[in-house]
Design an enzyme around this catalytic site. Structure first.
Site, PDB file in Angstrom:
ATOM      1  N   ASP A  21       5.068   9.423   9.764  1.00  0.00           N
ATOM      2  CA  ASP A  21       3.927  10.150   9.586  1.00  0.00           C
ATOM      3  C   ASP A  21       2.579   9.274   9.102  1.00  0.00           C
ATOM      4  O   ASP A  21       2.893   8.391   8.472  1.00  0.00           O
ATOM      5  CB  ASP A  21       4.298  11.019   8.244  1.00  0.00           C
ATOM      6  CG  ASP A  21       3.060  12.064   8.004  1.00  0.00           C
ATOM      7  OD1 ASP A  21       1.767  11.658   8.214  1.00  0.00           O
ATOM      8  OD2 ASP A  21       3.391  13.064   7.356  1.00  0.00           O
ATOM      9  N   SER A  34       0.940  20.169   4.864  1.00  0.00           N
ATOM     10  CA  SER A  34      -0.116  19.073   4.869  1.00  0.00           C
ATOM     11  C   SER A  34      -0.845  19.356   3.566  1.00  0.00           C
ATOM     12  O   SER A  34      -0.487  19.615   2.410  1.00  0.00           O
ATOM     13  CB  SER A  34      -0.733  19.014   6.095  1.00  0.00           C
ATOM     14  OG  SER A  34      -1.708  17.949   6.104  1.00  0.00           O
ATOM     15  N   HIS A  62       3.161  13.653  11.604  1.00  0.00           N
ATOM     16  CA  HIS A  62       2.820  14.688  10.712  1.00  0.00           C
ATOM     17  C   HIS A  62       2.801  16.235  11.128  1.00  0.00           C
ATOM     18  O   HIS A  62       2.906  17.072  10.181  1.00  0.00           O
ATOM     19  CB  HIS A  62       1.151  14.364  10.420  1.00  0.00           C
ATOM     20  CG  HIS A  62       0.715  14.821   9.306  1.00  0.00           C
ATOM     21  ND1 HIS A  62       1.049  14.558   7.988  1.00  0.00           N
ATOM     22  CD2 HIS A  62      -0.508  15.852   8.942  1.00  0.00           C
ATOM     23  CE1 HIS A  62       0.364  15.323   7.176  1.00  0.00           C
ATOM     24  NE2 HIS A  62      -0.447  16.138   7.792  1.00  0.00           N
TER      25      HIS A  62
END
Ligand code: MLT
Length: 206
Positions: free
Chosen positions: A158, A108, A189
């Site tokens: 996501d 991320s 995610h």
């Protein structure tokens, strides 16, 4: 316990138990810290040395690697500054710990700063595994990433990273010469079992 040497980021360092394996630079997501990805690193590449810094930017108490203006909208001046600062830390840490250039594993926000480092300081990383990455810079400088191995694992559902943005990360790095493998997983995610399996298989064939 050996105290952590003074370097410019709070970090963890775990020496290699198998010196044949590449060192890892572990870069956590928003709200994570230097402990977050140690377990993932061990699963993906058992025996690798691990260098795991904590992002210096704090957003509502959550550590990150650069400022953002809102979710998915980055302060690109800060992205550039922080990517360079992190690159300098990696150089110092390599001298302190006697490491080869590492493979980044970023999740991320950590994947986004790793992608920015590839574009701004390509010599720092031997390669990268980018989990749920987005395009970090809209107007990156020209860079030569010839032969640099990059695995990008994205989640088809996501809610933070739109699929076309993830595809753009792959195409920008590929256009710069990187050897990019991009997989769109049936995931959101968060990191799934499939991420770990694919990352391990990818790193084993380097
Ligand atoms: C970022 O800010 O880097 C991305 O939006 C991912 C995240 O939520 O950290």
């Amino acid at each position: 316990m050996t105290p952590t040497p003074e370097l410019s980021f709070i970090h963890r360092f775990k020496p290699a138990s198998n010196p044949g394996r590449p060192p890892l630079l572990l870069l956590h997501g928003t709200g994570g810290n230097e402990d977050d990805l140690l377990h993932l690193g061990r699963m993906v590449s058992p025996g690798s040395a691990q260098l795991s810094p904590r992002g210096k930017v704090v957003e509502d108490g959550m550590p990150r690697f650069f400022h953002r203006l809102s979710e998915g909208v980055f302060d690109e001046t800060d992205v550039r500054r922080r990517a360079n600062e992190l690159a300098d830390f990696v150089i110092d840490a390599r001298k302190t710990y006697g490491l080869a250039a590492p493979i980044a594993i970023g999740f991320s926000n950590g994947a986004n700063i790793a992608a920015a480092m590839l574009q701004l300081r390509p010599e720092i990383l031997a390669g990268a595994i980018l989990l749920r990455a987005m395009v970090p810079l809209q107007d990156p400088p020209a860079v030569d990433l010839s032969g640099k191995p990059v695995l990008i694992l994205s989640g088809a559902s996501d809610p933070i990273v739109p699929a076309d943005n993830a595809k753009r990360v792959a195409s920008v790095l590929r256009a710069a010469g990187a050897v990019v493998e991009h997989r769109m997983l049936p995931a959101g995610h968060g990191i799934s079992e499939a991420d770990v399996t694919l990352a391990r298989t990818w790193i084993d064939q380097l």
